[in-house]
Scaffold this motif. Structure first.
Motif, PDB file in Angstrom:
ATOM      1  N   ASN A   1      25.950  72.557  46.960  1.00  0.00           N
ATOM      2  CA  ASN A   1      25.240  71.283  46.836  1.00  0.00           C
ATOM      3  C   ASN A   1      25.311  70.555  48.179  1.00  0.00           C
ATOM      4  OD1 ASN A   1      24.233  68.767  46.078  1.00  0.00           O
ATOM      5  ND2 ASN A   1      25.152  68.888  44.046  1.00  0.00           N
ATOM      6  N   MET A   2      24.165  70.365  48.813  1.00  0.00           N
ATOM      7  CA  MET A   2      24.113  69.713  50.119  1.00  0.00           C
ATOM      8  C   MET A   2      23.436  68.351  50.022  1.00  0.00           C
ATOM      9  SD  MET A   2      22.508  71.108  53.744  1.00  0.00           S
ATOM     10  CE  MET A   2      20.798  70.600  53.510  1.00  0.00           C
ATOM     11  N   VAL A   3      23.986  67.372  50.721  1.00  0.00           N
ATOM     12  CA  VAL A   3      23.364  66.057  50.860  1.00  0.00           C
ATOM     13  C   VAL A   3      22.871  65.923  52.297  1.00  0.00           C
ATOM     14  CG1 VAL A   3      23.763  63.573  50.903  1.00  0.00           C
ATOM     15  CG2 VAL A   3      24.722  64.960  49.054  1.00  0.00           C
ATOM     16  N   THR A   4      21.606  65.566  52.446  1.00  0.00           N
ATOM     17  CA  THR A   4      21.017  65.354  53.771  1.00  0.00           C
ATOM     18  C   THR A   4      20.788  63.872  53.985  1.00  0.00           C
ATOM     19  OG1 THR A   4      19.893  67.495  53.754  1.00  0.00           O
ATOM     20  CG2 THR A   4      19.051  65.838  55.272  1.00  0.00           C
ATOM     21  N   ILE A   5      21.296  63.340  55.080  1.00  0.00           N
ATOM     22  CA  ILE A   5      21.063  61.938  55.437  1.00  0.00           C
ATOM     23  C   ILE A   5      19.969  61.914  56.495  1.00  0.00           C
ATOM     24  CG2 ILE A   5      22.067  59.849  56.390  1.00  0.00           C
ATOM     25  CD1 ILE A   5      24.769  60.791  55.344  1.00  0.00           C
ATOM     26  N   GLY A   6      18.792  61.446  56.111  1.00  0.00           N
ATOM     27  CA  GLY A   6      17.657  61.397  57.023  1.00  0.00           C
ATOM     28  C   GLY A   6      16.484  62.197  56.497  1.00  0.00           C
ATOM     29  N   ALA A   7      15.310  61.554  56.436  1.00  0.00           N
ATOM     30  CA  ALA A   7      14.102  62.194  55.903  1.00  0.00           C
ATOM     31  C   ALA A   7      13.059  62.374  56.988  1.00  0.00           C
ATOM     32  CB  ALA A   7      13.525  61.360  54.762  1.00  0.00           C
ATOM     33  N   GLY A   8      13.524  62.590  58.225  1.00  0.00           N
ATOM     34  CA  GLY A   8      12.619  62.917  59.319  1.00  0.00           C
ATOM     35  C   GLY A   8      12.385  64.405  59.394  1.00  0.00           C
ATOM     36  N   VAL A   9      11.933  64.868  60.542  1.00  0.00           N
ATOM     37  CA  VAL A   9      11.544  66.262  60.697  1.00  0.00           C
ATOM     38  C   VAL A   9      12.702  67.208  60.422  1.00  0.00           C
ATOM     39  CG1 VAL A   9      10.716  67.995  62.329  1.00  0.00           C
ATOM     40  CG2 VAL A   9       9.679  65.722  62.297  1.00  0.00           C
ATOM     41  N   ILE A  10      13.843  67.007  61.080  1.00  0.00           N
ATOM     42  CA  ILE A  10      14.972  67.918  60.918  1.00  0.00           C
ATOM     43  C   ILE A  10      15.469  67.919  59.483  1.00  0.00           C
ATOM     44  CG2 ILE A  10      17.363  68.353  61.615  1.00  0.00           C
ATOM     45  CD1 ILE A  10      16.670  67.213  64.352  1.00  0.00           C
ATOM     46  N   GLY A  11      15.637  66.726  58.923  1.00  0.00           N
ATOM     47  CA  GLY A  11      16.129  66.639  57.556  1.00  0.00           C
ATOM     48  C   GLY A  11      15.211  67.299  56.556  1.00  0.00           C
ATOM     49  N   MET A  12      13.908  67.099  56.695  1.00  0.00           N
ATOM     50  CA  MET A  12      12.957  67.665  55.737  1.00  0.00           C
ATOM     51  C   MET A  12      12.861  69.190  55.868  1.00  0.00           C
ATOM     52  SD  MET A  12      11.677  65.198  53.827  1.00  0.00           S
ATOM     53  CE  MET A  12       9.954  65.466  53.327  1.00  0.00           C
ATOM     54  N   GLU A  13      12.776  69.685  57.106  1.00  0.00           N
ATOM     55  CA  GLU A  13      12.651  71.132  57.303  1.00  0.00           C
ATOM     56  C   GLU A  13      13.862  71.874  56.748  1.00  0.00           C
ATOM     57  OE1 GLU A  13       9.909  71.419  61.390  1.00  0.00           O
ATOM     58  OE2 GLU A  13      12.005  72.056  61.408  1.00  0.00           O
ATOM     59  N   LEU A  14      15.049  71.442  57.136  1.00  0.00           N
ATOM     60  CA  LEU A  14      16.246  72.183  56.742  1.00  0.00           C
ATOM     61  C   LEU A  14      16.584  71.970  55.276  1.00  0.00           C
ATOM     62  CD1 LEU A  14      18.505  71.756  59.910  1.00  0.00           C
ATOM     63  CD2 LEU A  14      16.954  73.621  59.305  1.00  0.00           C
ATOM     64  N   SER A  15      16.260  70.810  54.725  1.00  0.00           N
ATOM     65  CA  SER A  15      16.526  70.563  53.304  1.00  0.00           C
ATOM     66  C   SER A  15      15.665  71.449  52.425  1.00  0.00           C
ATOM     67  CB  SER A  15      16.277  69.087  52.962  1.00  0.00           C
ATOM     68  OG  SER A  15      17.222  68.266  53.602  1.00  0.00           O
ATOM     69  N   GLN A  16      14.382  71.554  52.750  1.00  0.00           N
ATOM     70  CA  GLN A  16      13.510  72.414  51.953  1.00  0.00           C
ATOM     71  C   GLN A  16      13.946  73.874  52.055  1.00  0.00           C
ATOM     72  OE1 GLN A  16       9.340  73.114  53.154  1.00  0.00           O
ATOM     73  NE2 GLN A  16       8.763  72.622  51.046  1.00  0.00           N
ATOM     74  N   ALA A  17      14.307  74.298  53.263  1.00  0.00           N
ATOM     75  CA  ALA A  17      14.735  75.692  53.439  1.00  0.00           C
ATOM     76  C   ALA A  17      16.008  75.982  52.651  1.00  0.00           C
ATOM     77  CB  ALA A  17      14.934  75.988  54.916  1.00  0.00           C
ATOM     78  N   MET A  18      16.973  75.072  52.694  1.00  0.00           N
ATOM     79  CA  MET A  18      18.214  75.282  51.947  1.00  0.00           C
ATOM     80  C   MET A  18      17.957  75.345  50.451  1.00  0.00           C
ATOM     81  SD  MET A  18      21.022  75.711  53.705  1.00  0.00           S
ATOM     82  CE  MET A  18      22.431  75.068  52.816  1.00  0.00           C
ATOM     83  N   ARG A  19      17.073  74.485  49.975  1.00  0.00           N
ATOM     84  CA  ARG A  19      16.770  74.512  48.534  1.00  0.00           C
ATOM     85  C   ARG A  19      16.111  75.830  48.153  1.00  0.00           C
ATOM     86  NH1 ARG A  19      17.968  75.105  44.522  1.00  0.00           N
ATOM     87  NH2 ARG A  19      17.038  74.469  42.549  1.00  0.00           N
ATOM     88  N   ARG A  20      15.219  76.315  48.998  1.00  0.00           N
ATOM     89  CA  ARG A  20      14.514  77.559  48.697  1.00  0.00           C
ATOM     90  C   ARG A  20      15.435  78.772  48.749  1.00  0.00           C
ATOM     91  NH1 ARG A  20       8.243  77.329  50.693  1.00  0.00           N
ATOM     92  NH2 ARG A  20       7.658  75.723  49.183  1.00  0.00           N
ATOM     93  N   LEU A  21      16.563  78.619  49.424  1.00  0.00           N
ATOM     94  CA  LEU A  21      17.558  79.695  49.446  1.00  0.00           C
ATOM     95  C   LEU A  21      18.561  79.564  48.307  1.00  0.00           C
ATOM     96  CD1 LEU A  21      18.150  79.881  53.285  1.00  0.00           C
ATOM     97  CD2 LEU A  21      17.122  81.665  51.858  1.00  0.00           C
TER      98      LEU A  21
END
Length: 673
Positions: free
Chosen positions: A360-380
């Motif tokens: 379970n990961m929490v991402t602080i920030g909804a900019g480019v880095i946060g959105m790209e890596l959050s979606q990728a982690m969820r898809r994995l």
């Protein structure tokens, strides 16, 4: 002699220097940090061990000594340091026994797991707090030290690199500080036109893009999208006549990260110290650069005199002020921590060190880095919650376009909490997650609530802003002004010292690799050839590599409104595009912002599959002054999604068919009958 010089002489005469061994490797004639601290305290030169460390750091800053592999500042630890004696430098040192170049494997144990009018938009810039001018950021340690990361380091930070020998009579045409993309382009291009060029890098050539940004993130996203397609697009695949068993799809996170490291190590040859030194003629120095005057800089004890200099030191991620966060971040970046204790608190600099997948990961920030890596982690397969303060995602983009990306991530089961009022506390719970990682509790307060909530996670990704690397170089001695946001530069990218230029993230709101690339090209022209290239004249496209992608270039509607420019909007949706229909991928659209008088493209945004590639055609049209209506006459292969660009030109042309024009055209047709 001043007091520090006397102390330096005493220090050098009294610390114990001898051959030291570590992991079967002998380090000749060096001393140990903790033993040096013992001497400073026992001799009375320091009142405490903490004070002794400060004195040692000052002596290191005088270039009296260096860490044996140049990876650590002076510390009260069992770390090896050697006094700097100069000598002929500028290549890889050869092992006396084998005659081969010394590599990182020599220091390691067994391999383990591991235009005229600027078309640049305005971005809301974070107002950063003041910074300590003595602060010096160093990118976090690469991990794990397997054969792939070893290959990477052999290329971009050779362990026993020998600097060129600079004499007092040497005068460099250009000295470049920082070897990210901006620095590499500035150095390579200047040397390519015959300049005598020195390039100084404190850590890893290639900068963020190669090591912690573009390259590893896109390799990571590739695996995530493949996994998502097999596990979640079952209905689409069955509609297309392809049947898979999603329960049979298994993600091996360690293998995913191994491929990321493999891709990075392969590409690292392009940015290697040896290539720039031998093939491109750049004199490469690996160490910390400090200005000593407006025309001199010192590195590893050598003074380099320059005609012009380029500062391309980039930026680094910031942590938010939250109780417990820095402590857990520092724990995660410690070289003493084992794999079972990672990842804890990460930034993009440490994200790709992971070998074990969080639950379970929490991402602080909804900019480019946060959105790209959050979606990728969820898809994995990791559960992900994205936090923010503004209520928005991807705030640079038109909100209706950004919401399409957000909705796809919601469909992917990413959770969003975008109205955080206060980040209160982050602490270890004492438990371990399903993945076996240390569990953390994050307490925060949302704007519409009076009661704090607690999120349980085993990974935190902080993607909430970046700072410019402006400290630690003694810029004051070079008469170069800076703020917490970066170097102060004019439109020609000159600093307050006209001989010194800035390039890339250290001085620009456009924190993109390709922006740094073309800023460096402009600086080469301006610094060596009396050029008049302007930063405001660069037309810079950019993209976010989520699914769907979103890409933009030029001015947004808010920019045009503020400038008082009349414009019209032309939109074409992928749901009306034949190729998108064939591919069952009709999500998104293209939006052009067009000058009402001449039909010139003032700005454009695309959200949808392949948006990052398509924006280049729009950029070319804008760069060449091609009107949108002219795109209607550009033949595109059929069927392609890029046809939406031509079709947008058709839409604009149809709008020009006023009632009077239609009557005139109808009359011409009637005459021919």
């Amino acid at each position: 002699m001043d007091g520090l010089s006397v102390l330096a002489t005493s220090f050098k005469e009294n610390v114990v220097v001898k051959n030291r061994k570590y992991h079967m490797k002998t380090y000749p004639q060096c001393f140990v940090g903790s033993e040096a601290v013992d001497y400073l305290v026992q001799s009375g030169n320091a009142g405490s061990r903490e004070e002794a460390v400060s004195i040692g750091e000052a002596l290191q800053a005088m270039h009296l000594f260096e860490h044996v592999t140049r990876d650590h500042q002076f510390s009260d630890k069992t770390l090896f340091y050697r006094f700097m004696e100069g000598g002929e430098r500028g290549s890889l040192k050869l092992d006396e026994n084998t005659g081969k170049a010394i590599e990182w494997t020599n220091f390691l144990g067994p391999v383990g797991r591991a235009g005229d009018q600027s078309l640049q938009p305005t971005f809301d810039q974070e107002k950063l707090a003041s910074i300590d001018p003595k602060d010096q950021h160093v990118i976090s340690t690469v991990w794990p030290m397997d054969e792939l990361n070893t290959e990477l380091l052999n290329n971009v930070h050779p362990p026993d690199w020998q600097d060129p020998k600079a004499t007092e009579s040497d005068l460099y045409d250009v000295v470049v500080i920082g070897a990210g993309v901006g620095g590499l382009i500035a150095a390579g291009s200047s040397a390519g036109v015959g300049g005598k060029v020195a390039m100084i890098e404190a850590h890893m050539l290639g900068g963020d893009c190669l090591n912690t940004g573009c390259v590893p993130s896109k390799a990571f996203i590739h695996s995530a999208n493949m996994a998502h397609g097999l596990k979640n697009d079952v209905a689409r695949m069955e509609e297309a006549g392809v049947f898979v068993d999603p329960s049979a799809v298994r993600v091996d996170f360690d293998q995913v990260m191994k491929r990321v490291r493999k891709v990075r190590s392969q590409i690292s040859h392009h940015d290697s110290a040896t290539r720039y030194s031998k093939d491109l003629g750049v004199e490469v120095f690996i160490g910390y650069a400090k200005f000593t005057s407006p025309r001199t800089v010192v590195v590893n004890g050598q003074t380099l005199n320059f005609k012009k200099a380029v500062i391309a030191t980039g930026g680094y991620p910031t942590l938010i002020p939250m109780e417990g966060m820095k402590m857990l971040h520092d724990k995660a970046t410690s070289t003493e921590i084992c794999d079972s204790e990672r990842p804890l608190v990460m930034t993009n600099e440490t994200f790709f060190n992971m070998t074990k997948q969080p639950t379970n990961m929490v991402t602080i920030g909804a900019g480019v880095i946060g959105m790209e890596l959050s979606q990728a982690m969820r898809r994995l397969g990791t559960k992900v919650t994205v936090l923010g303060r503004s209520g928005k995602v991807l705030p640079k983009e038109d909100q209706d376009m950004a919401d399409i990306v957000k909705q796809q991530m919601v469909d992917d089961a990413v959770d969003f909490k975008l109205s955080v009022k206060e980040y209160i506390k982050l602490e270890l719970t004492g438990n371990r997650s399903e993945s076996g990682l240390p569990e953390m509790a994050m307490t925060l307060l949302e704007k519409d609530s009076s009661e704090p909530i607690t999120l349980i996670c085993d990974a935190v990704l902080v993607a909430a802003g970046r700072r410019a690397n402006v400290t630690g170089m003694d810029l004051e001695k070079a008469k170069v002004d800076y703020t917490p946001e970066g170097l102060v530069v004019n439109d020609k990218l000159q600093t307050t010292n006209s001989r010194i230029f800035g390039v890339g993230d250290v001085c620009s709101k456009f924190k993109f690799t390709h922006a740094a690339d073309f800023m460096a090209r402009a600086v080469v022209r301006n610094s060596l050839f009396f050029g008049k290239e302007k930063m405001s004249g660069l037309l810079i496209p950019y993209a976010t590599f989520t699914t769907p992608e979103i890409a933009s270039v030029g001015l947004y509607g808010k920019d045009l409104d503020e400038k008082g420019i009349e414009y019209k909007i032309i939109e074409k949706h992928f749901k009306d595009n034949d190729r998108a229909i064939c591919d069952d991928n009709t999500q998104g659209f293209v939006r052009f912002r067009v000058d009402t008088k001449k039909g010139l493209i003032l700005g454009a945004s695309i959200v949808g599959e392949g948006a990052a590639n398509m924006i280049s055609e729009v950029t070319l049209a804008m760069q060449s002054g091609t009107a949108l209506s002219t795109l209607a006459s550009v033949i595109h292969p059929y069927p392609t999604t890029a046809e939406v660009l031509r079709q947008s030109g058709d839409l604009l042309n149809k709008e020009k068919l006023t009632t009077n024009v239609k009557i005139l055209l109808r009359g011409i047709v009637q005459i021919q009958k």
